[in-house]
Scaffold this motif. Structure first.
Motif, PDB file in Angstrom:
ATOM      1  N   TYR A 301     -32.116 -13.988   1.736  1.00 58.15           N
ATOM      2  CA  TYR A 301     -33.396 -13.648   2.343  1.00 58.15           C
ATOM      3  C   TYR A 301     -33.237 -12.562   3.400  1.00 58.15           C
ATOM      4  O   TYR A 301     -32.146 -12.322   3.927  1.00 58.15           O
ATOM      5  CB  TYR A 301     -34.049 -14.886   2.960  1.00 58.15           C
ATOM      6  CG  TYR A 301     -33.347 -15.452   4.184  1.00 58.15           C
ATOM      7  CD1 TYR A 301     -33.771 -15.119   5.472  1.00 58.15           C
ATOM      8  CD2 TYR A 301     -32.271 -16.327   4.052  1.00 58.15           C
ATOM      9  CE1 TYR A 301     -33.131 -15.637   6.592  1.00 58.15           C
ATOM     10  CE2 TYR A 301     -31.636 -16.850   5.157  1.00 58.15           C
ATOM     11  CZ  TYR A 301     -32.069 -16.498   6.428  1.00 58.15           C
ATOM     12  OH  TYR A 301     -31.431 -17.014   7.540  1.00 58.15           O
ATOM     13  N   ASP A 302     -34.356 -11.911   3.720  1.00 57.15           N
ATOM     14  CA  ASP A 302     -34.432 -10.859   4.725  1.00 57.15           C
ATOM     15  C   ASP A 302     -34.595 -11.523   6.095  1.00 57.15           C
ATOM     16  O   ASP A 302     -35.632 -12.140   6.368  1.00 57.15           O
ATOM     17  CB  ASP A 302     -35.634  -9.956   4.405  1.00 57.15           C
ATOM     18  CG  ASP A 302     -35.770  -8.775   5.346  1.00 57.15           C
ATOM     19  OD1 ASP A 302     -35.204  -8.818   6.447  1.00 57.15           O
ATOM     20  OD2 ASP A 302     -36.474  -7.816   4.975  1.00 57.15           O
ATOM     21  N   ASP A 305     -37.830  -9.936   8.291  1.00 56.24           N
ATOM     22  CA  ASP A 305     -39.231 -10.121   7.922  1.00 56.24           C
ATOM     23  C   ASP A 305     -39.693 -11.562   8.126  1.00 56.24           C
ATOM     24  O   ASP A 305     -38.997 -12.511   7.752  1.00 56.24           O
ATOM     25  CB  ASP A 305     -39.426  -9.722   6.449  1.00 56.24           C
ATOM     26  CG  ASP A 305     -40.852  -9.868   6.007  1.00 56.24           C
ATOM     27  OD1 ASP A 305     -41.693  -9.074   6.453  1.00 56.24           O
ATOM     28  OD2 ASP A 305     -41.128 -10.801   5.226  1.00 56.24           O
ATOM     29  N   THR A 308     -40.271 -13.580   4.700  1.00 60.10           N
ATOM     30  CA  THR A 308     -39.070 -13.975   3.973  1.00 60.10           C
ATOM     31  C   THR A 308     -38.278 -15.030   4.733  1.00 60.10           C
ATOM     32  O   THR A 308     -37.683 -15.926   4.116  1.00 60.10           O
ATOM     33  CB  THR A 308     -38.186 -12.749   3.684  1.00 60.10           C
ATOM     34  OG1 THR A 308     -37.865 -12.095   4.909  1.00 60.10           O
ATOM     35  CG2 THR A 308     -38.899 -11.770   2.764  1.00 60.10           C
ATOM     36  N   SER A 311     -40.196 -18.165   4.113  1.00 60.68           N
ATOM     37  CA  SER A 311     -39.978 -18.578   2.730  1.00 60.68           C
ATOM     38  C   SER A 311     -38.644 -19.303   2.584  1.00 60.68           C
ATOM     39  O   SER A 311     -38.568 -20.382   1.985  1.00 60.68           O
ATOM     40  CB  SER A 311     -40.028 -17.359   1.816  1.00 60.68           C
ATOM     41  OG  SER A 311     -39.645 -17.682   0.504  1.00 60.68           O
ATOM     42  N   ASP A 312     -37.582 -18.723   3.133  1.00 54.06           N
ATOM     43  CA  ASP A 312     -36.259 -19.336   2.975  1.00 54.06           C
ATOM     44  C   ASP A 312     -36.162 -20.656   3.726  1.00 54.06           C
ATOM     45  O   ASP A 312     -35.565 -21.615   3.225  1.00 54.06           O
ATOM     46  CB  ASP A 312     -35.169 -18.384   3.465  1.00 54.06           C
ATOM     47  CG  ASP A 312     -33.780 -18.892   3.116  1.00 54.06           C
ATOM     48  OD1 ASP A 312     -33.391 -18.762   1.934  1.00 54.06           O
ATOM     49  OD2 ASP A 312     -33.114 -19.453   4.006  1.00 54.06           O
ATOM     50  N   THR A 334     -34.435  -5.711   6.226  1.00 52.48           N
ATOM     51  CA  THR A 334     -35.399  -4.790   5.634  1.00 52.48           C
ATOM     52  C   THR A 334     -34.841  -3.367   5.632  1.00 52.48           C
ATOM     53  O   THR A 334     -34.344  -2.888   6.649  1.00 52.48           O
ATOM     54  CB  THR A 334     -36.710  -4.811   6.432  1.00 52.48           C
ATOM     55  OG1 THR A 334     -37.184  -6.153   6.527  1.00 52.48           O
ATOM     56  CG2 THR A 334     -37.768  -3.944   5.766  1.00 52.48           C
ATOM     57  N   SER A 357     -35.798 -14.390  -1.330  1.00 52.09           N
ATOM     58  CA  SER A 357     -36.971 -14.170  -0.474  1.00 52.09           C
ATOM     59  C   SER A 357     -36.880 -12.745   0.052  1.00 52.09           C
ATOM     60  O   SER A 357     -36.062 -12.456   0.935  1.00 52.09           O
ATOM     61  CB  SER A 357     -36.995 -15.175   0.677  1.00 52.09           C
ATOM     62  OG  SER A 357     -37.062 -16.500   0.193  1.00 52.09           O
ATOM     63  N   ALA A 358     -37.704 -11.847  -0.507  1.00 52.22           N
ATOM     64  CA  ALA A 358     -37.578 -10.426  -0.187  1.00 52.22           C
ATOM     65  C   ALA A 358     -38.898  -9.717  -0.418  1.00 52.22           C
ATOM     66  O   ALA A 358     -39.752 -10.192  -1.177  1.00 52.22           O
ATOM     67  CB  ALA A 358     -36.492  -9.789  -1.059  1.00 52.22           C
ATOM     68  N   LEU A 363     -36.362  -6.709  -3.298  1.00 55.18           N
ATOM     69  CA  LEU A 363     -36.363  -7.680  -4.393  1.00 55.18           C
ATOM     70  C   LEU A 363     -35.864  -7.043  -5.684  1.00 55.18           C
ATOM     71  O   LEU A 363     -34.973  -7.594  -6.356  1.00 55.18           O
ATOM     72  CB  LEU A 363     -37.769  -8.246  -4.590  1.00 55.18           C
ATOM     73  CG  LEU A 363     -37.961  -9.152  -5.810  1.00 55.18           C
ATOM     74  CD1 LEU A 363     -37.056 -10.377  -5.744  1.00 55.18           C
ATOM     75  CD2 LEU A 363     -39.424  -9.546  -5.965  1.00 55.18           C
ATOM     76  N   THR A 383     -38.219 -16.539  -7.183  1.00 52.67           N
ATOM     77  CA  THR A 383     -38.776 -15.870  -6.010  1.00 52.67           C
ATOM     78  C   THR A 383     -40.238 -16.258  -5.830  1.00 52.67           C
ATOM     79  O   THR A 383     -40.790 -17.043  -6.613  1.00 52.67           O
ATOM     80  CB  THR A 383     -38.617 -14.347  -6.145  1.00 52.67           C
ATOM     81  OG1 THR A 383     -38.972 -13.713  -4.920  1.00 52.67           O
ATOM     82  CG2 THR A 383     -39.467 -13.804  -7.289  1.00 52.67           C
TER      83      THR A 383
END
Length: 503
Positions: A301-302, A305, A308, A311-312, A334, A357-358, A363, A383
């Protein structure tokens, strides 16, 4: 939603839903790092104002026959409140009763009941009624209520242009997708009579994909242009910074695409269309793990951000709750263009699946480089919210990728196929998740404005909070207590360069 439904001055929502907002939406007082301001809790339905009046013409029928001599009562439909049916009338020979509803905040959902000699003939719930309107309602015994029409006196209602702010990255592909979705919805709304004599006009500001520019755009729209509502921003990283500004100034902020956890809870003027990762992730993991049986996975993951990271974090929690071992949580930033070290380490662990997660650019490169470095085709990349443009950018590396999302062109939701056809005919590009969510967002906002009968931000906020089971291209749409979207998530898989429903 159908053209007929859009044409009603009062949204014609069938009576199968509940108000369900508990009277208030409260947020915990907190100091928000974005602007170092304390946001105090505000009630969703708080407010006062002058007395409003709505006239309801209710028709009670049994089968095809009108029922006369029946007392028809109406009560505000608020969760946790006992219905008192304080507004009532008696049906005439034609089965109709005229009931006048008065109060300092008339617009909302109501319950109805029909009584004869003290005995109930029927009860109905969630009938939308708007102050200043004459609303006609059918109350068929043993069936659901139906709002069949409404009229607005010439001296009452919306007129002129209603300026709505839009904040998006104007020159980027995702910004164009969103702008097209907003414009298509605006043209449909303005061509209908949904807003009476009013029309929607846009004031578009460029976020330039940066929080700083998004802050500048929000401040201009609020303090210089005086808009009651802003559609945007695009990214969760921007939303974290600008939502507190909208909340502090009591202007509705309605993002069609941001989905990081917790952002709508910043305040009661904040709403979102995209499903939060809190909804997408658990549902997606339950469905994919049941079918794929993965036990050992890795994530990447990023770390810059907001979306992301959220999300992770949500993925990690949901995977652990489902007994899935997380072998590694790799990170990048990023703008990175090479992910060889992270993907090599992941591949060496022989995971059953890799969760990514990007944002768009990263991605596609992760997928390409992952397959190039030897991640086997039998190990799926999974994703969130992947688009067809990202599939095409990744090319063959996108084959077999699984995504958790809130929209697909394949869905048979109300108006979705018409939206896809109209969008692609007008703009000659594929309809995307971002364009669909933006299209839906403006239709939802227009419903709230029509329901409020006002372009006042607080009135729009109250009407937004009351939206329940509204037919949209995303499905039956509601807001939860935080202002986050509630509708059914979808899991898709890439086959031969196109999305299919994951089954």
């Amino acid at each position: 939603m159908t053209a007929n439904a859009r044409g009603l001055l009062l949204f014609a929502l069938v009576a199968t839903v509940t108000w369900g907002c508990g009277g208030e939406r409260l947020t915990t007082s907190q100091v928000l790092e974005a602007d170092h301001q304390t946001v105090q809790p505000l009630g969703k339905l708080a407010g006062g104002g002058d007395t409003q009046v709505a006239l309801v013409v209710a028709r009670v029928t049994h089968g095809e026959n009108p029922v006369s001599g029946v007392s028809v009562g109406f009560a505000r439909s608020v969760s946790g409140r006992v219905a008192d049916y304080e507004w009532s009338g008696t049906t005439e020979e034609d089965g109709q009763a005229r009931v006048e509803i008065r109060g300092d905040r008339v617009s909302g959902y109501y319950r109805a009941r029909a009584m004869r000699d003290g005995d109930p003939l029927g009860t109905w719930s969630s009938i939308p009624i708007n102050g200043g309107y004459e609303v006609t309602v059918d109350l068929p015994v043993g069936e659901t209520a139906r709002v069949t029409g409404s009229s607005l006196p010439a001296s009452v209602g919306l007129r002129g242009e209603i300026a709505i702010g839009i904040v998006l990255p104007v020159t980027t592909p995702r910004g164009l997708e969103m702008k097209n979705g907003f414009e298509l919805a605006r043209d449909e709304i303005n061509a209908s009579s949904q807003l009476g004599e009013a029309s929607i006009a846009f004031i578009v500001e460029d976020s330039r994909s940066s929080p700083e520019s998004a802050i500048e755009a929000f401040n201009k729209l609020i303090h210089q242009d005086g808009v009651p509502a802003i559609l945007g921003p695009t990214l969760s990283t921007e939303a974290k910074e600008v939502f507190p500004i909208a909340q502090r100034n009591r202007v509705v902020a309605f993002s069609s695409t941001s989905s990081a956890s917790g952002l709508s809870a910043i305040g009661d003027f904040i709403f979102r269309v995209a499903l939060s990762v809190d909804v997408l992730v658990p549902a997606g993991i339950r469905q994919t793990r049941e079918k794929l049986g993965y036990q050992r996975v890795a994530t990447i993951y990023d770390r810059i951000d907001v979306f992301t990271r959220s999300s992770d974090e949500t993925l990690s929690g949901a995977l652990a709750e489902n007994g899935v071992e997380i072998l590694a949580r790799e990170t990048f930033e990023t703008g990175d263009t090479t992910f060889a070290e992270q993907l090599t380490r992941i591949n060496a662990l022989n995971p059953d699946a890799v969760f990514v997660s990007a944002l768009s650019a990263e991605l596609s490169e992760i997928l390409i480089q992952g397959r190039r470095l030897g991640v086997p085709p039998g190990v799926p990349f999974i994703t969130l919210e992947m688009t067809l443009n990202e599939v095409r950018a990744a090319g063959a590396a996108a084959e077999g990728v699984i995504t958790f999302t809130g929209w697909t062109r394949l869905a048979a939701t109300p108006g979705n196929q018409a939206f896809v056809e109209d969008f692609e005919a007008k703009y000659d590009i594929d309809a995307s998740r971002r364009s669909a969510q933006s299209y839906a967002a403006l239709h939802i906002l227009a419903e709230a404005i029509a329901t409020a009968g006002s372009a006042d931000a607080s009135a729009i906020r109250d009407a937004m909070a009351g939206i329940r089971d509204l037919d949209t291209i995303l499905g039956q749409f509601s807001f939860n207590a935080d202002g986050d979207a509630v509708y059914n998530p979808i899991v898709l898989i890439v086959r031969d360069g196109e999305f299919e429903i994951f089954e």
